[in-house]
Design an enzyme around this catalytic site. Structure first.
Site: not given
Length: 311
Positions: A143, A164, A182, A248
């Site tokens: 998905h 998304k 999807d 980071r």
């Protein structure tokens, strides 16, 4: 994941084979393994280690060997081959090689498809194996959303409603391409490569909450979509968690396992005001640079005198 099969009909379309004889509709005959076989040893009378599930390919060597046998011997050896009932016997180089009349007769007798190709045997085997590898590759459905950004295949994962599809549309607006929304079908085509595509029935449709279903190819043009793409990066979107430490520097490489293949992966926190499309574009370019051997984080460490080499 289970065993997959591909019909002879699809192989005939993909590898441009011609049908000499078939006992039934080609879509009812299936091939389940990607290996093919040249039955030279079998025709010479060595019957051990013969895998009858493989497609049998006859080229110049096999046909000339058979031509040198007596008619009686030839029929006997061919009968042994067709009796095994392989999915099909394929004859190559149809410009110079004609099937022996008994081949058609035995194909009918044992109900085996007989096909031909005008390619040389090696070329034919090469294209056949690559089609079989793709069609029979282990696969799973995830998905998520698959997009191509600057040539990199990026699989976007994340909980329902995290954005998304909205991110995918934003990327398409910026000139990138949608592969699947999807449901993403992922196939392992080699030990290092995963190919992603959309299930055929929902290909190039995208669902946007508040808007509904959009056909991306129609709205943004066919340049905005792609049928399949190799997977280069997995991006996991998650709601911003102030207590969590996010990447980071990008020094540590993280990976996401798909069917036993490790794909570079990163977690991107989602919070209001972050332009995710730009972040994703930058992630794609950064991933390309890493593949080409350049790592910005490592260069910074060298400049700061904290590291000596780019290793």
């Amino acid at each position: 994941m289970g065993n997959f099969a591909v019909s002879l009909k699809r192989l005939v379309e993909k590898v441009s084979l011609e049908v000499i004889y078939t006992p039934c509709d080609l879509d009812k005959i299936s091939v389940e393994i990607a290996e093919v076989n040249r039955p030279g040893l079998f025709l010479a009378g060595y019957y051990d280690y013969f895998d009858k599930l493989r497609l049998q390919i006859m080229g110049l060597a096999e046909m000339n060997f058979l031509a040198g046998l007596t008619a009686e011997k030839r029929r006997e050896r061919l009968d042994q081959l067709f009796r095994q009932q392989p999915p099909a016997v394929i004859l190559c180089r149809n410009e110079e090689l004609e099937p022996f009349p008994e081949m058609q007769e035995l194909a009918k007798q044992h109900g085996v498809a007989l096909l031909r190709s005008n390619e040389t045997t090696c070329t034919m085997m090469g294209s056949l194996i690559s089609v079989l590898n793709l069609e029979l590759a282990p696969r799973i459905t995830r998905h998520g959303v698959l997009v191509e950004v600057y040539g990199e295949g990026i699989l976007i994962l994340g909980d329902s409603g995290i954005g998304k599809s909205e991110l995918a549309i934003e990327l398409v607006k910026r000139g990138h391409r949608l592969v699947a929304d999807d449901a993403v079908e992922l196939r392992k085509v080699s030990n290092r490569q995963i190919m992603g595509t959309a299930p055929e029935n929902i290909r190039h449709f995208i669902e946007l909450r508040g808007v509904g279903i959009v056909n991306v190819a129609r709205v943004f043009g066919v340049g905005a979509v792609k049928v399949s793409e190799s997977l280069d990066l997995v991006v996991q979107l998650e709601a911003w968690d102030p207590t969590k430490n996010y990447q980071r520097t990008g020094l540590e490489s993280e990976y996401y396992d798909i069917l036993g293949v490790n794909i570079p992966s990163t977690i991107i926190p989602v919070s209001p005001g972050r332009n995710l499309a730009v972040v994703l574009e930058t992630a794609a370019i950064n991933n390309r640079q890493k593949k080409m051997g350049y790592n910005a984080a490592k260069e910074l460490l060298i400049r700061l005198g904290l590291n000596d080499t780019m290793d």
